[in-house]
Motif scaffolding. Structure first.
Motif, PDB file in Angstrom:
ATOM      1  N   UNK A 189       0.836  -1.210   0.000  1.00 55.90           N
ATOM      2  CA  UNK A 189       0.000   0.000   0.000  1.00 55.90           C
ATOM      3  C   UNK A 189       0.865   1.253   0.000  1.00 55.90           C
ATOM      4  N   UNK A 190       1.948   1.220   0.771  1.00 54.56           N
ATOM      5  CA  UNK A 190       2.834   2.380   0.856  1.00 54.56           C
ATOM      6  C   UNK A 190       3.553   2.628  -0.470  1.00 54.56           C
ATOM      7  N   UNK A 191       3.939   1.544  -1.159  1.00 51.60           N
ATOM      8  CA  UNK A 191       4.595   1.694  -2.461  1.00 51.60           C
ATOM      9  C   UNK A 191       3.632   2.260  -3.486  1.00 51.60           C
ATOM     10  N   UNK A 192       2.390   1.760  -3.492  1.00 48.90           N
ATOM     11  CA  UNK A 192       1.412   2.230  -4.469  1.00 48.90           C
ATOM     12  C   UNK A 192       0.997   3.675  -4.205  1.00 48.90           C
ATOM     13  N   UNK A 193       1.097   4.104  -2.949  1.00 47.99           N
ATOM     14  CA  UNK A 193       0.755   5.490  -2.606  1.00 47.99           C
ATOM     15  C   UNK A 193       1.956   6.414  -2.733  1.00 47.99           C
ATOM     16  N   UNK A 194       3.116   5.859  -3.148  1.00 49.25           N
ATOM     17  CA  UNK A 194       4.309   6.674  -3.310  1.00 49.25           C
ATOM     18  C   UNK A 194       4.984   7.033  -2.005  1.00 49.25           C
ATOM     19  N   UNK A 195       4.667   6.306  -0.918  1.00 52.31           N
ATOM     20  CA  UNK A 195       5.226   6.605   0.401  1.00 52.31           C
ATOM     21  C   UNK A 195       6.410   5.715   0.752  1.00 52.31           C
ATOM     22  N   UNK A 196       6.728   4.727  -0.104  1.00 58.00           N
ATOM     23  CA  UNK A 196       7.852   3.823   0.155  1.00 58.00           C
ATOM     24  C   UNK A 196       8.397   3.308  -1.161  1.00 58.00           C
ATOM     25  N   UNK A 197       9.628   2.835  -1.126  1.00 53.65           N
ATOM     26  CA  UNK A 197      10.267   2.291  -2.318  1.00 53.65           C
ATOM     27  C   UNK A 197      10.616   0.834  -2.132  1.00 53.65           C
ATOM     28  N   UNK A 198      11.683   0.417  -2.781  1.00 51.42           N
ATOM     29  CA  UNK A 198      12.087  -0.982  -2.785  1.00 51.42           C
ATOM     30  C   UNK A 198      12.432  -1.510  -1.397  1.00 51.42           C
ATOM     31  N   UNK A 199      12.732  -0.607  -0.453  1.00 51.34           N
ATOM     32  CA  UNK A 199      13.065  -1.061   0.897  1.00 51.34           C
ATOM     33  C   UNK A 199      11.906  -1.806   1.561  1.00 51.34           C
ATOM     34  N   UNK A 200      10.691  -1.661   1.014  1.00 53.83           N
ATOM     35  CA  UNK A 200       9.541  -2.377   1.572  1.00 53.83           C
ATOM     36  C   UNK A 200       9.606  -3.876   1.280  1.00 53.83           C
ATOM     37  N   UNK A 201      10.391  -4.272   0.273  1.00 56.19           N
ATOM     38  CA  UNK A 201      10.570  -5.694  -0.038  1.00 56.19           C
ATOM     39  C   UNK A 201      11.587  -6.263   0.938  1.00 56.19           C
ATOM     40  N   UNK A 202      11.175  -7.281   1.699  1.00 56.45           N
ATOM     41  CA  UNK A 202      12.006  -7.845   2.761  1.00 56.45           C
ATOM     42  C   UNK A 202      12.563  -9.191   2.328  1.00 56.45           C
ATOM     43  N   UNK A 203      13.870  -9.339   2.375  1.00 52.69           N
ATOM     44  CA  UNK A 203      14.508 -10.618   2.101  1.00 52.69           C
ATOM     45  C   UNK A 203      14.428 -11.477   3.360  1.00 52.69           C
ATOM     46  N   UNK A 204      13.911 -12.698   3.239  1.00 55.50           N
ATOM     47  CA  UNK A 204      13.777 -13.604   4.383  1.00 55.50           C
ATOM     48  C   UNK A 204      15.108 -14.321   4.577  1.00 55.50           C
ATOM     49  N   UNK A 205      15.866 -13.901   5.570  1.00 49.63           N
ATOM     50  CA  UNK A 205      17.231 -14.400   5.737  1.00 49.63           C
ATOM     51  C   UNK A 205      17.280 -15.909   5.974  1.00 49.63           C
ATOM     52  N   UNK A 206      16.274 -16.452   6.629  1.00 48.86           N
ATOM     53  CA  UNK A 206      16.284 -17.885   6.939  1.00 48.86           C
ATOM     54  C   UNK A 206      15.912 -18.739   5.734  1.00 48.86           C
ATOM     55  N   UNK A 207      15.371 -18.121   4.695  1.00 49.92           N
ATOM     56  CA  UNK A 207      14.910 -18.869   3.523  1.00 49.92           C
ATOM     57  C   UNK A 207      15.526 -18.264   2.268  1.00 49.92           C
ATOM     58  N   UNK A 208      16.616 -18.839   1.849  1.00 50.67           N
ATOM     59  CA  UNK A 208      17.377 -18.342   0.702  1.00 50.67           C
ATOM     60  C   UNK A 208      16.485 -18.207  -0.534  1.00 50.67           C
ATOM     61  N   UNK A 209      16.660 -17.125  -1.273  1.00 49.22           N
ATOM     62  CA  UNK A 209      15.945 -16.841  -2.525  1.00 49.22           C
ATOM     63  C   UNK A 209      14.492 -16.421  -2.327  1.00 49.22           C
ATOM     64  N   UNK A 210      14.044 -16.213  -1.083  1.00 49.08           N
ATOM     65  CA  UNK A 210      12.669 -15.787  -0.846  1.00 49.08           C
ATOM     66  C   UNK A 210      12.635 -14.374  -0.278  1.00 49.08           C
ATOM     67  N   UNK A 211      11.789 -13.533  -0.872  1.00 51.12           N
ATOM     68  CA  UNK A 211      11.532 -12.192  -0.353  1.00 51.12           C
ATOM     69  C   UNK A 211      10.031 -12.005  -0.207  1.00 51.12           C
ATOM     70  N   UNK A 212       9.637 -11.095   0.670  1.00 48.62           N
ATOM     71  CA  UNK A 212       8.213 -10.835   0.922  1.00 48.62           C
ATOM     72  C   UNK A 212       7.958  -9.340   0.819  1.00 48.62           C
ATOM     73  N   UNK A 213       6.899  -8.985   0.097  1.00 50.68           N
ATOM     74  CA  UNK A 213       6.394  -7.612   0.092  1.00 50.68           C
ATOM     75  C   UNK A 213       5.087  -7.637   0.877  1.00 50.68           C
ATOM     76  N   UNK A 214       5.110  -7.238   2.157  1.00 48.95           N
ATOM     77  CA  UNK A 214       3.881  -7.279   2.961  1.00 48.95           C
ATOM     78  C   UNK A 214       2.867  -6.263   2.479  1.00 48.95           C
ATOM     79  N   UNK A 215       1.676  -6.325   3.026  1.00 47.39           N
ATOM     80  CA  UNK A 215       0.602  -5.430   2.582  1.00 47.39           C
ATOM     81  C   UNK A 215       0.854  -3.991   2.983  1.00 47.39           C
ATOM     82  N   UNK A 216       1.548  -3.789   4.106  1.00 49.56           N
ATOM     83  CA  UNK A 216       1.797  -2.431   4.578  1.00 49.56           C
ATOM     84  C   UNK A 216       0.620  -1.883   5.370  1.00 49.56           C
TER      85      UNK A 216
END
Length: 304
Positions: A189-216
């Motif tokens: 929601x924050x990215x679509x509203x222009x309030x956040x950028x790529x930092x909203x995408x979280x890399x899951x350190x315990x699970x290699x190759x997986x990232x999560x973009x939460x709803x915000x």
């Protein structure tokens, strides 16, 4: 969980905008089980030496020797093997939800079914064109297991070594930030509203190759945010850095968000729950998706 797949679907090719994804962590290839466990703090160097001496005397494997001495558990050995073979696995002490069965219990029967589903989705959708990266996980009604299927499907794709992004597009009652213990940071929601950028995408350190973009932050206008061209452009941009994009959605019976997300993604996997879902409701829903040009690449009967 039972799986039923069918062919159908097209997707518009659009010019993407490049983004950057966190670098892939080092793997455990070539490292011994003892070294992996010592580095992880699961075994002391002195105990590792004891196991090695025992192993040489008995001609046994390191893991079996460690368990015989009472210095290792089955969980320790599974963890070390997962690192050796670059296969993400969550230890029992992980603070991520137990619903993430693909990471907590990778050898269980439900996860084997998820792998079978993954294989069919690769053949029927993701491998059929270079721009087919997105898949919406949808259902006609509520409490049918969309978030559970989305999260675990994203994990099994990441376990293939594919750069996988899980997007929580349920901006009404989101769950992915809870399953992955991400807190209440910025998100879609924050990215679509222009309030956040790529930092909203979280890399899951315990699970290699997986990232999560939460709803915000839960916005007052989720349907309008998803209907804007910014959402299409965001998916196109993310598709430049991720091989697979799995998108969780709210129930179609409560809002039109799932239709919008499925159209933007180009394809949908329909989830139903045994003894819960309404067949007439599901039939109307899938018919409406086809009318919008969404490729229905499969269906899952969730009995979890």
């Amino acid at each position: 969980m039972s799986i039923n797949m069918n062919r159908n679907g097209t997707q518009t090719v659009v010019r993407p905008v490049p983004l950057t994804v966190p670098s892939k962590p080092a793997t455990g290839s070539g490292r011994s089980i003892g070294a992996i466990l010592v580095d992880a703090g699961r075994l002391s160097p002195l105990d590792a030496e004891r196991i090695v001496h025992f192993q040489k005397d008995r001609g046994a494997r390191f893991g079996d020797s460690g368990k015989a001495l009472g210095l290792l558990t089955d969980d320790d050995v599974r963890y070390a093997l997962s690192v050796q073979f670059d296969y993400p696995y969550l230890a029992r002490e992980s603070n991520l939800s137990r619903e993430l069965v693909a990471a907590h219990h990778p050898n269980s029967q439900p996860v084997e079914q998820l792998r079978a589903l993954r294989s069919q989705l690769m053949l029927r959708w993701f491998d059929t064109g270079p721009d087919r990266r997105g898949l919406a996980i949808v259902s006609a009604g509520s409490r049918e297991g969309r978030s559970y299927i989305s999260a675990n499907l994203a994990i099994v794709f990441s376990q293939l070594g594919l750069r996988t992004l899980l997007v929580d597009a349920d901006m009404r009652a989101p769950r992915q930030h809870l399953l992955f213990n991400l807190g209440k940071g910025a998100g879609l929601s924050d990215m679509l509203a222009g309030r956040a950028g790529l930092e909203a995408v979280v890399s899951v350190s315990a699970l290699q190759d997986l990232s999560v973009l939460p709803a915000g932050v839960i916005p007052p206008n989720p349907q309008e945010l998803l209907g804007r061209q910014e959402f299409s452009r965001l998916l196109q941009a993310l598709g430049q850095d991720f091989d697979i994009i799995i998108i969780d959605t709210p129930p179609a019976s409560e809002c039109a968000d799932a239709h919008t997300v499925a159209v933007r993604a180009g394809a949908a996997l329909v989830v139903a729950r045994q003894n819960t879902s309404s067949l007439p409701q599901m039939t109307r829903f899938t018919h409406s998706l086809r009318e919008f040009g969404v490729a229905l690449v499969g269906s899952v009967l969730n009995d979890a």
